[in-house]
Design a protein around this motif. Structure first.
Motif, PDB file in Angstrom:
ATOM      1  N   GLU A  25       4.131   8.818 -13.253  1.00 16.19           N
ATOM      2  CA  GLU A  25       5.285   9.711 -13.073  1.00 16.19           C
ATOM      3  C   GLU A  25       5.311  10.365 -11.696  1.00 16.19           C
ATOM      4  O   GLU A  25       6.234  11.114 -11.386  1.00 16.19           O
ATOM      5  N   THR A  26       4.262  10.151 -10.906  1.00 20.13           N
ATOM      6  CA  THR A  26       4.165  10.863  -9.625  1.00 20.13           C
ATOM      7  C   THR A  26       5.055  10.189  -8.583  1.00 20.13           C
ATOM      8  O   THR A  26       4.912   8.994  -8.314  1.00 20.13           O
ATOM      9  N   ARG A  27       5.957  10.932  -8.025  1.00 18.99           N
ATOM     10  CA  ARG A  27       6.878  10.413  -7.013  1.00 18.99           C
ATOM     11  C   ARG A  27       6.201  10.474  -5.644  1.00 18.99           C
ATOM     12  O   ARG A  27       5.246  11.236  -5.451  1.00 18.99           O
ATOM     13  N   PRO A  28       6.653   9.676  -4.686  1.00 20.60           N
ATOM     14  CA  PRO A  28       6.061   9.741  -3.344  1.00 20.60           C
ATOM     15  C   PRO A  28       6.087  11.168  -2.805  1.00 20.60           C
ATOM     16  O   PRO A  28       7.068  11.882  -2.990  1.00 20.60           O
ATOM     17  N   GLY A  29       4.986  11.573  -2.207  1.00 22.85           N
ATOM     18  CA  GLY A  29       4.884  12.932  -1.682  1.00 22.85           C
ATOM     19  C   GLY A  29       4.732  12.884  -0.171  1.00 22.85           C
ATOM     20  O   GLY A  29       5.432  12.132   0.514  1.00 22.85           O
ATOM     21  N   ARG A  30       3.762  13.609   0.328  1.00 25.97           N
ATOM     22  CA  ARG A  30       3.535  13.687   1.770  1.00 25.97           C
ATOM     23  C   ARG A  30       3.393  12.293   2.373  1.00 25.97           C
ATOM     24  O   ARG A  30       2.695  11.447   1.837  1.00 25.97           O
TER      25      ARG A  30
ATOM     26  N   ILE B 222       2.410   7.786  -2.606  1.00 30.04           N
ATOM     27  CA  ILE B 222       2.069   8.340  -3.921  1.00 30.04           C
ATOM     28  C   ILE B 222       0.647   8.899  -3.796  1.00 30.04           C
ATOM     29  O   ILE B 222      -0.316   8.150  -3.599  1.00 30.04           O
ATOM     30  N   GLN B 223       0.580  10.223  -3.838  1.00 30.33           N
ATOM     31  CA  GLN B 223      -0.673  10.904  -3.498  1.00 30.33           C
ATOM     32  C   GLN B 223      -1.495  11.185  -4.758  1.00 30.33           C
ATOM     33  O   GLN B 223      -0.974  11.753  -5.728  1.00 30.33           O
ATOM     34  N   LEU B 224      -2.779  10.821  -4.700  1.00 29.87           N
ATOM     35  CA  LEU B 224      -3.684  11.153  -5.802  1.00 29.87           C
ATOM     36  C   LEU B 224      -3.760  12.677  -5.963  1.00 29.87           C
ATOM     37  O   LEU B 224      -3.828  13.205  -7.074  1.00 29.87           O
ATOM     38  N   THR B 225      -3.743  13.389  -4.836  1.00 29.72           N
ATOM     39  CA  THR B 225      -3.812  14.866  -4.879  1.00 29.72           C
ATOM     40  C   THR B 225      -2.680  15.442  -5.725  1.00 29.72           C
ATOM     41  O   THR B 225      -2.880  16.396  -6.474  1.00 29.72           O
ATOM     42  N   ASP B 226      -1.484  14.874  -5.613  1.00 29.82           N
ATOM     43  CA  ASP B 226      -0.344  15.400  -6.385  1.00 29.82           C
ATOM     44  C   ASP B 226      -0.586  15.212  -7.887  1.00 29.82           C
ATOM     45  O   ASP B 226      -0.282  16.087  -8.694  1.00 29.82           O
ATOM     46  N   ALA B 227      -1.129  14.043  -8.255  1.00 27.43           N
ATOM     47  CA  ALA B 227      -1.410  13.791  -9.682  1.00 27.43           C
ATOM     48  C   ALA B 227      -2.491  14.751 -10.166  1.00 27.43           C
ATOM     49  O   ALA B 227      -2.410  15.295 -11.282  1.00 27.43           O
ATOM     50  N   LEU B 228      -3.499  15.001  -9.341  1.00 22.33           N
ATOM     51  CA  LEU B 228      -4.569  15.915  -9.747  1.00 22.33           C
ATOM     52  C   LEU B 228      -4.053  17.343  -9.860  1.00 22.33           C
ATOM     53  O   LEU B 228      -4.499  18.116 -10.711  1.00 22.33           O
ATOM     54  N   GLN B 229      -3.102  17.701  -9.010  1.00 21.05           N
ATOM     55  CA  GLN B 229      -2.483  19.024  -9.097  1.00 21.05           C
ATOM     56  C   GLN B 229      -1.818  19.189 -10.471  1.00 21.05           C
ATOM     57  O   GLN B 229      -1.937  20.230 -11.115  1.00 21.05           O
TER      58      GLN B 229
ATOM     59  N   PRO C 192       0.829  -1.221   0.000  1.00 22.84           N
ATOM     60  CA  PRO C 192       0.000   0.000   0.000  1.00 22.84           C
ATOM     61  C   PRO C 192       0.857   1.263   0.000  1.00 22.84           C
ATOM     62  O   PRO C 192       1.191   1.810   1.042  1.00 22.84           O
ATOM     63  N   LYS C 193       1.177   1.720  -1.206  1.00 25.48           N
ATOM     64  CA  LYS C 193       2.097   2.858  -1.338  1.00 25.48           C
ATOM     65  C   LYS C 193       1.368   4.184  -1.451  1.00 25.48           C
ATOM     66  O   LYS C 193       1.938   5.162  -1.915  1.00 25.48           O
ATOM     67  N   GLY C 194       0.076   4.187  -1.132  1.00 23.90           N
ATOM     68  CA  GLY C 194      -0.669   5.440  -1.177  1.00 23.90           C
ATOM     69  C   GLY C 194      -1.874   5.350  -2.092  1.00 23.90           C
ATOM     70  O   GLY C 194      -1.960   4.470  -2.945  1.00 23.90           O
TER      71      GLY C 194
END
Ligand code: UTP
Length: 296
Positions: free
Chosen positions: A223-228, A232-239, A110-112
């Motif tokens: 392409e989304t790298r681990p964030g907070r 791996i945050q869905l929010t970062d991809a949506l940003q 479970p990486k996010g």
């Protein structure tokens, strides 16, 4: 070209570790915690079915067998109830297995949430799809998902659900900076921040667990790298999608004013159970009378 394809698929991520509920969730998925007489996840699956979604994919993992069992037939139990003439309970037991067909993919590690959504890529393919988180329950009397599906069809982008929260609570959520869209009741999302401090929060609009996503999100998630939190945050991809002009770019928000129950942490879960139980015709009035007496 994905614009105009109807949304028929729901992705239900349920592979998280549920650490806020330990030790209850050591051997049992938090999505199976009962909310009155059904596990929380059943409300979510019922909501997807009510919104007309016919292809349901659950993202599961280790210790999650109970989820699959719950939505499967249980012939021995059904026969026992039938023999006893306990037809109401028989009906309730069968109902859960008739909501499907449900499909399952295991997340492994479970990486996010973003990674959980990416696990749905092969199943979803090149069409817009809904994502429903098992933590958030939307009252069945309130419309949300079907409105989001309409907004996705109109805009061709991705759509998130937002609620207004007290500014002191924003650091528990993803937070959105938005602009109005003339003549529409949805908003355009300019920027998203995952769990900001009060000082850094661009608004008091919090992201809740319903999304209708353009499949362009999959390439971005790759392409989304681990964030907070190292996830791996869905929010970062949506940003990333919010500021993209490519096909499938653009993120829109539906501000939800209806009843939502959070079951992800202990106190919110207790409030959710009490709220939903107090509306039940069988014992709601009795429960409310008891609560009044208990409090006094
Ligand atoms: P949460 O952020 O609530 O995480 O996930 P969690 O691990 O379930 O719970 P806590 O914070 O440790 O207590 C939101 C949703 O995303 C799913 C969860 O199952 C939940 O439905 N999720 C989260 C996944 O499927 N995979 C992940 O890697 C993370």
């Amino acid at each position: 070209m994905t614009l105009g394809k109807p949304v028929t698929k729901a992705v239900i991520p349920a592979a998280g570790l549920g650490t806020r509920f330990l030790p209850a969730t050591k051997a049992m998925p938090k999505e199976m915690l009962p909310v009155v007489d059904r596990p929380a996840i059943q409300y979510v699956v019922e909501e997807a079915v009510r919104a007309g979604l016919t292809d349901l994919l659950m993202i599961t993992g280790r210790q999650k067998r109970a989820l699959e069992d719950h939505f499967d037939r249980e012939p021995h139990l059904e026969r026992t109830l039938e023999l006893k003439g306990d037809l109401d309970r028989l009906d309730a037991v069968r109902h859960a297995s008739r909501l499907g067909p449900l499909h399952y993919v295991r997340q492994g590690d479970p990486k996010g949430l973003g990674h959980a959504v990416l696990c749905a890529r092969q199943h979803v393919g090149d069409e817009p799809f809904a994502v429903l988180l098992g933590d958030d329950l939307i009252d069945e009397r309130d419309e949300l998902l079907s409105t989001m599906i309409e907004v996705q069809a109109r805009t061709g982008g991705s759509v998130i659900a937002l609620i207004e929260v007290d500014p002191t609570e924003i650091s528990a959520y993803g937070c959105a900076d938005v602009s109005p869209v003339e003549g529409q009741d949805h908003v355009r999302v300019n920027c998203l921040v995952e769990k900001p401090s009060i000082a850094d929060a661009p608004s008091n609009l919090a992201v809740i667990g319903r999304y209708v996503l353009h499949p362009a999100v999959f390439d971005v998630l790759e392409e989304t790298r681990p964030g907070r939190g190292g996830e791996i945050q869905l929010t970062d991809a949506l940003q990333t999608l919010a500021s993209s002009d490519c096909e499938g770019g653009g993120v829109y928000g539906v501000v939800f004013k209806g009843r939502r129950y959070d079951t992800g942490d202990k106190l919110s879960y207790l409030k959710a159970v009490i709220s939903i139980a107090s509306e039940r015709v069988e014992f709601g009035e009795e429960l409310k009378a008891w609560m009044k007496a208990f409090v006094s």
